[in-house]
Design an enzyme around this catalytic site. Structure first.
Site, PDB file in Angstrom:
ATOM      1  N   ARG A  63       0.828  -1.215   0.000  1.00  0.00           N
ATOM      2  CA  ARG A  63       0.000   0.000   0.000  1.00  0.00           C
ATOM      3  C   ARG A  63       0.859   1.262   0.000  1.00  0.00           C
ATOM      4  O   ARG A  63       0.590   2.198  -0.747  1.00  0.00           O
ATOM      5  CB  ARG A  63      -0.969   0.000   1.185  1.00  0.00           C
ATOM      6  CG  ARG A  63      -2.049  -1.080   1.047  1.00  0.00           C
ATOM      7  CD  ARG A  63      -2.932  -1.155   2.260  1.00  0.00           C
ATOM      8  NE  ARG A  63      -2.107  -1.485   3.423  1.00  0.00           N
ATOM      9  CZ  ARG A  63      -2.519  -1.433   4.677  1.00  0.00           C
ATOM     10  NH1 ARG A  63      -3.760  -1.086   4.949  1.00  0.00           N
ATOM     11  NH2 ARG A  63      -1.728  -1.759   5.665  1.00  0.00           N
ATOM     12  N   ASN A  69      -6.247  -2.954   2.011  1.00  0.00           N
ATOM     13  CA  ASN A  69      -6.220  -4.412   2.148  1.00  0.00           C
ATOM     14  C   ASN A  69      -7.644  -4.916   2.256  1.00  0.00           C
ATOM     15  O   ASN A  69      -8.492  -4.272   2.876  1.00  0.00           O
ATOM     16  CB  ASN A  69      -5.465  -4.823   3.424  1.00  0.00           C
ATOM     17  CG  ASN A  69      -3.961  -4.704   3.271  1.00  0.00           C
ATOM     18  OD1 ASN A  69      -3.439  -4.560   2.186  1.00  0.00           O
ATOM     19  ND2 ASN A  69      -3.268  -4.776   4.384  1.00  0.00           N
TER      20      ASN A  69
END
Length: 91
Positions: free
Chosen positions: A18, A36
């Site tokens: 990320r 996520n």
């Protein structure tokens, strides 16, 4: 301007994916988000010029880190934007 929605499968959680995606998106001037998912995948939506989106997608698919191992990518393209102001990580 264009929008892309991606879902990454593989070793993509707990490996800095990320943060890497956010950094790359900023380099290309893209807006959107990355998060996520409970199933172990990472979902991402990005907006910007078609050329920047293409370059960003190509670079992230190549696995910009040795810890990120992408096995498959679900990819959808859209003409309309949602008007994201920046690129953020959703926790």
């Amino acid at each position: 301007m264009a929008r892309k929605h991606l879902v990454f499968h593989g070793q993509v959680q707990g490996v800095g994916f990320r943060a890497t995606a956010q950094s790359l998106a900023k380099q290309y001037g893209l807006t959107g988000w990355v998060k996520n998912k409970e199933d172990g995948t990472v979902e991402l939506e990005a907006e910007g010029s078609a050329q920047d989106l293409q370059s960003f997608t190509r670079e992230i698919k190549e696995g910009p880190s040795p810890f990120i191992k992408i096995k498959a990518v679900e990819e959808d393209d859209y003409d309309e934007e949602k008007g994201h102001r920046k690129f953020k990580v959703i926790y």
